[in-house]
Design an enzyme around this catalytic site. Structure first.
Site, PDB file in Angstrom:
ATOM      1  N   HIS A 130       5.481   5.692  -6.038  1.00 40.25           N
ATOM      2  CA  HIS A 130       4.992   4.419  -6.583  1.00 40.25           C
ATOM      3  C   HIS A 130       4.576   3.519  -5.432  1.00 40.25           C
ATOM      4  O   HIS A 130       4.884   3.790  -4.263  1.00 40.25           O
ATOM      5  CB  HIS A 130       6.046   3.758  -7.470  1.00 40.25           C
ATOM      6  CG  HIS A 130       7.284   3.337  -6.721  1.00 40.25           C
ATOM      7  ND1 HIS A 130       8.127   4.244  -6.109  1.00 40.25           N
ATOM      8  CD2 HIS A 130       7.823   2.108  -6.483  1.00 40.25           C
ATOM      9  CE1 HIS A 130       9.131   3.587  -5.533  1.00 40.25           C
ATOM     10  NE2 HIS A 130       8.966   2.288  -5.737  1.00 40.25           N
ATOM     11  N   HIS A 132       5.353   0.705  -3.933  1.00 40.17           N
ATOM     12  CA  HIS A 132       6.182  -0.286  -3.252  1.00 40.17           C
ATOM     13  C   HIS A 132       6.142   0.011  -1.762  1.00 40.17           C
ATOM     14  O   HIS A 132       6.078   1.175  -1.344  1.00 40.17           O
ATOM     15  CB  HIS A 132       7.631  -0.232  -3.757  1.00 40.17           C
ATOM     16  CG  HIS A 132       7.883  -1.090  -4.964  1.00 40.17           C
ATOM     17  ND1 HIS A 132       8.978  -0.917  -5.791  1.00 40.17           N
ATOM     18  CD2 HIS A 132       7.174  -2.134  -5.477  1.00 40.17           C
ATOM     19  CE1 HIS A 132       8.935  -1.825  -6.761  1.00 40.17           C
ATOM     20  NE2 HIS A 132       7.848  -2.569  -6.613  1.00 40.17           N
ATOM     21  N   ASP A 186       8.125   0.178   0.710  1.00 42.63           N
ATOM     22  CA  ASP A 186       9.043   1.112   1.384  1.00 42.63           C
ATOM     23  C   ASP A 186       8.707   2.565   1.066  1.00 42.63           C
ATOM     24  O   ASP A 186       9.342   3.474   1.602  1.00 42.63           O
ATOM     25  CB  ASP A 186      10.514   0.801   1.045  1.00 42.63           C
ATOM     26  CG  ASP A 186      10.799   0.754  -0.446  1.00 42.63           C
ATOM     27  OD1 ASP A 186       9.940   0.265  -1.209  1.00 42.63           O
ATOM     28  OD2 ASP A 186      11.892   1.202  -0.861  1.00 42.63           O
ATOM     29  N   HIS A 187       7.687   2.796   0.234  1.00 44.97           N
ATOM     30  CA  HIS A 187       7.329   4.167  -0.127  1.00 44.97           C
ATOM     31  C   HIS A 187       5.948   4.596   0.352  1.00 44.97           C
ATOM     32  O   HIS A 187       5.634   5.773   0.300  1.00 44.97           O
ATOM     33  CB  HIS A 187       7.437   4.363  -1.642  1.00 44.97           C
ATOM     34  CG  HIS A 187       8.853   4.199  -2.108  1.00 44.97           C
ATOM     35  ND1 HIS A 187       9.695   5.273  -2.335  1.00 44.97           N
ATOM     36  CD2 HIS A 187       9.594   3.088  -2.324  1.00 44.97           C
ATOM     37  CE1 HIS A 187      10.887   4.819  -2.693  1.00 44.97           C
ATOM     38  NE2 HIS A 187      10.852   3.498  -2.689  1.00 44.97           N
TER      39      HIS A 187
END
Ligand SMILES: [Zn+2]
Ligand SMILES: [Zn+2]
Length: 224
Positions: free
Chosen positions: A36, A38, A40-41
């Protein structure tokens, strides 16, 4: 999470410097799965793509990047802020990279790797977990998710479960978009009798010991 030096699950900004620190060659990575959008990804993508853009890294087959619809535009936008001069010359054009964007759950294949995308429950975002068929093994990766029916898909016919456990302190209140220790205990109750290992990640603290569950640390190595 880098598996067998060739499959990357998620890409936080710290991942590329960590790979260099550990002597890992980013050019060996064949596939990246993004759950997804976000930070941090996937905010690590500008750091991964820059060496290809400036010609420090080359590769013979394209890097396959799989993620939710909007991933390529979002990556271009992040690169626009990250490397403005390079972006003006075309940040993503003519790179040895193929983006595969997913809108719906289901099975797919990219660059010879089969996978199944599963809807997860993460703050009303388009968010996927994946089952990835890596040779003889099936790797299940939840991405970020709260409890939802789809999680049962990750417990069927898998060789390894990589699960988020954001609320790793049992005293924490579990939010709707993330998992806590009780969920991981439930997964272990299903998978441990079958000898299937669980790697818990996305932790905010050291979780209590759960038989069959390894708590993954940044920079850690695990043989499963
Ligand atoms: Zn998230
Ligand atoms: Zn996250």
């Amino acid at each position: 999470m880098l598996l067998d030096d060739r499959l990357l699950l998620g890409l936080p900004p710290s991942a590329v410097p960590e790979m260099y620190r550990q002597g890992k060659d980013p050019a060996k990575i064949g596939h990246i799965f993004i759950s997804h959008l976000h930070a941090d990804h996937y905010f690590g993508l500008p750091f991964l793509l820059l060496p290809y853009r400036v010609g420090i890294l080359t590769r013979e087959t394209p890097l396959q990047i799989v993620g939710p619809k909007g991933l390529a535009d979002a990556t271009a936008e992040v690169c626009r802020y990250a490397w403005p001069g390079i972006h003006r010359k075309g940040c993503l054009t003519d790179l040895p990279v193929v983006f595969t964007e997913i809108e719906e759950r289901g099975e797919g294949e990219v660059g010879g790797l089969r996978f199944e995308a599963v809807y997860t429950n993460h703050f009303d975002m388009l968010s996927f977990g994946y089952k990835i068929y890596l040779g003889e093994r099936t790797i299940a990766f939840t991405g970020d998710t709260g409890e939802c029916e789809a999680l049962d898909r990750f417990l069927e016919d898998v060789s390894l479960l990589i699960t988020e456990c954001t609320h790793s302190d049992p005293k924490e209140t579990v939010s709707a978009g993330h998992l806590g220790v009780d969920s991981i205990r439930r997964f272990a109750a299903v998978l441990r009798p079958r000898g299937i290992p669980i790697l818990a990640t996305h932790l905010t603290s050291e979780p209590p010991p759960i038989e069959g569950v390894t708590a993954a640390q940044d920079g850690g190595h695990y043989e499963l």
